[in-house]
Design an enzyme around this catalytic site. Structure first.
Site, PDB file in Angstrom:
ATOM      1  N   ASP A 120       0.808  -1.214   0.000  1.00  0.00           N
ATOM      2  CA  ASP A 120       0.000   0.000   0.000  1.00  0.00           C
ATOM      3  C   ASP A 120       0.846   1.271   0.000  1.00  0.00           C
ATOM      4  O   ASP A 120       2.062   1.222   0.159  1.00  0.00           O
ATOM      5  CB  ASP A 120      -0.952   0.000   1.205  1.00  0.00           C
ATOM      6  CG  ASP A 120      -0.253  -0.402   2.504  1.00  0.00           C
ATOM      7  OD1 ASP A 120       0.981  -0.407   2.538  1.00  0.00           O
ATOM      8  OD2 ASP A 120      -0.955  -0.716   3.482  1.00  0.00           O
ATOM      9  N   ASN A 173      -7.468  -2.883  14.313  1.00  0.00           N
ATOM     10  CA  ASN A 173      -8.843  -3.223  13.923  1.00  0.00           C
ATOM     11  C   ASN A 173      -8.890  -4.424  12.974  1.00  0.00           C
ATOM     12  O   ASN A 173      -9.926  -4.712  12.385  1.00  0.00           O
ATOM     13  CB  ASN A 173      -9.530  -2.008  13.276  1.00  0.00           C
ATOM     14  CG  ASN A 173      -8.821  -1.531  12.011  1.00  0.00           C
ATOM     15  OD1 ASN A 173      -7.860  -2.154  11.564  1.00  0.00           O
ATOM     16  ND2 ASN A 173      -9.290  -0.441  11.441  1.00  0.00           N
ATOM     17  N   HIS A 180      -7.075  -4.763  10.162  1.00  0.00           N
ATOM     18  CA  HIS A 180      -6.840  -4.497   8.735  1.00  0.00           C
ATOM     19  C   HIS A 180      -5.530  -5.120   8.268  1.00  0.00           C
ATOM     20  O   HIS A 180      -4.589  -5.262   9.030  1.00  0.00           O
ATOM     21  CB  HIS A 180      -6.951  -3.004   8.396  1.00  0.00           C
ATOM     22  CG  HIS A 180      -5.811  -2.132   8.795  1.00  0.00           C
ATOM     23  ND1 HIS A 180      -5.985  -0.891   9.363  1.00  0.00           N
ATOM     24  CD2 HIS A 180      -4.464  -2.294   8.690  1.00  0.00           C
ATOM     25  CE1 HIS A 180      -4.807  -0.336   9.572  1.00  0.00           C
ATOM     26  NE2 HIS A 180      -3.864  -1.160   9.180  1.00  0.00           N
ATOM     27  N   GLU A 192      -9.636  -1.944   5.320  1.00  0.00           N
ATOM     28  CA  GLU A 192     -10.283  -1.643   6.588  1.00  0.00           C
ATOM     29  C   GLU A 192     -11.532  -2.513   6.798  1.00  0.00           C
ATOM     30  O   GLU A 192     -12.092  -3.035   5.828  1.00  0.00           O
ATOM     31  CB  GLU A 192     -10.706  -0.171   6.599  1.00  0.00           C
ATOM     32  CG  GLU A 192      -9.557   0.816   6.466  1.00  0.00           C
ATOM     33  CD  GLU A 192      -8.778   1.015   7.763  1.00  0.00           C
ATOM     34  OE1 GLU A 192      -8.681   0.073   8.583  1.00  0.00           O
ATOM     35  OE2 GLU A 192      -8.255   2.119   7.956  1.00  0.00           O
TER      36      GLU A 192
HETATM   37  N1  LIG Z   1      -0.876  -0.024   6.152  1.00  0.00           N
HETATM   38  C1  LIG Z   1      -0.154  -0.390   7.313  1.00  0.00           C
HETATM   39  C2  LIG Z   1      -0.306  -1.855   7.561  1.00  0.00           C
HETATM   40  O1  LIG Z   1       0.272  -2.573   6.479  1.00  0.00           O
HETATM   41  C3  LIG Z   1       0.311  -2.231   8.878  1.00  0.00           C
HETATM   42  O2  LIG Z   1       0.260  -3.614   9.063  1.00  0.00           O
HETATM   43  C4  LIG Z   1      -0.406  -1.538  10.013  1.00  0.00           C
HETATM   44  C5  LIG Z   1       0.144  -1.856  11.377  1.00  0.00           C
HETATM   45  O3  LIG Z   1       1.186  -0.986  11.693  1.00  0.00           O
HETATM   46  P1  LIG Z   1       2.224  -1.241  12.836  1.00  0.00           P
HETATM   47  O4  LIG Z   1       3.099  -2.347  12.376  1.00  0.00           O
HETATM   48  O5  LIG Z   1       2.993   0.052  12.941  1.00  0.00           O
HETATM   49  O6  LIG Z   1       1.463  -1.574  14.061  1.00  0.00           O
HETATM   50  O7  LIG Z   1      -0.298  -0.149   9.798  1.00  0.00           O
HETATM   51  C6  LIG Z   1      -0.519   0.436   8.548  1.00  0.00           C
HETATM   52  O8  LIG Z   1      -1.812   0.894   8.585  1.00  0.00           O
END
Ligand SMILES: N[C@@H]1[C@@H](O)[C@H](O)[C@@H](COP(=O)(O)O)O[C@@H]1O
Length: 241
Positions: free
Chosen positions: A67, A136, A138, A143
């Site tokens: 993404d 959440n 995702h 989402e």
């Molecule tokens: N788009 C990314 C995800 O790919 C990631 O898995 C998530 C969790 O982030 P973190 O690893 O900082 O908890 O955050 C973002 O929203």
């Protein structure tokens, strides 16, 4: 699903790097799907170490990131393009032309999404997809929703995601409200998937992913239908299993 519970972040990072390294050793021209966020940073550090020790070589490897924020240019230090250069690509011998990240500033976002999906297909599909997970549930930026979004698309980010990701920005107002993300079908078409999670704040999402109903309300739950998934979690993230 193979759930591997490890003691801490470091062990999680090493385990994940070993899986990615094995993939590259078995098939030099592997197509890797990569994730951002704070979770995989340790894994990238381990992969850089393995590269420096000449255990793995990225010469023939191709990557597709999950993404990118909508509207952030590549030189913005919060863009995922910047993150990937900083945390991995600048430290290994991957060819820039072999790395792919959706362009968040593309004039025609719809076309950008279609092209991204096409490029993945043309490359032969993703061999190994690395995933983090949002609190959440995702994955990528898919989402919670009333339906699973299939292919690469423009997403409206949830308040919870905007809040969670604001820790990387100077203020919450600077967090983009939209992003381009691979879809659930894109992710599920990967031959192998490794999802990483650490910390207490991921415990509910991990419970839903592994033991919950398969529902678009918790997007990662669809991974129960994939036949080659590793979930690597530290004790805290696994605490509700
Ligand atoms: N788009 C990314 C995800 O790919 C990631 O898995 C998530 C969790 O982030 P973190 O690893 O900082 O908890 O955050 C973002 O929203």
């Amino acid at each position: 699903m193979k759930v591997i519970v490890v003691n801490n972040y470091e062990e999680m990072s090493i385990k994940a790097a070993q899986i990615v390294a094995s993939q590259i050793i078995l098939k030099e021209e592997s197509i890797l799907g990569l994730a951002t966020g704070s979770t995989p940073i340790g894994m990238y550090k381990e992969l850089i170490k393995l590269y420096e020790q000449k255990i793995i070589d990225f010469e023939k490897t191709k990557t597709f990131n999950l993404d990118e924020y909508f509207g952030l240019s590549r030189d913005n230090d919060q863009s995922y393009y910047y993150y990937m250069r900083n945390n991995l690509f600048n430290h290994i011998n991957i060819k820039t032309e072999n790395t792919n990240i959706p362009d968040g500033t593309a004039k025609d976002i719809h076309e950008e999404c279609i092209n991204y999906e096409e490029k993945i297909k043309k490359a032969g599909g993703i061999d190994l997809q690395v995933l983090g997970i949002g609190t959440n549930g995702h994955i990528g930026f898919n989402e919670p929703d009333i339906k699973f979004e299939s292919t690469t698309h423009l997403v409206n980010l949830d308040e919870e995601t905007i809040k969670a990701n604001s820790r990387f920005f100077d203020s919450i107002d600077e967090v983009p409200k939209q992003a381009i993300s691979m879809g659930i079908k894109t992710i599920m078409h990967s031959k192998k998937i490794v999802l990483l999670a650490n910390g207490k704040n991921k415990a509910d999402a991990i419970y839903g992913t592994v033991k919950g109903n398969i529902t678009p309300e918790l997007p990662a739950s669809i991974l129960q239908l994939h036949n080659d998934v590793y979930i690597i979690v530290d004790k805290e993230a696994a605490s509700k299993l």
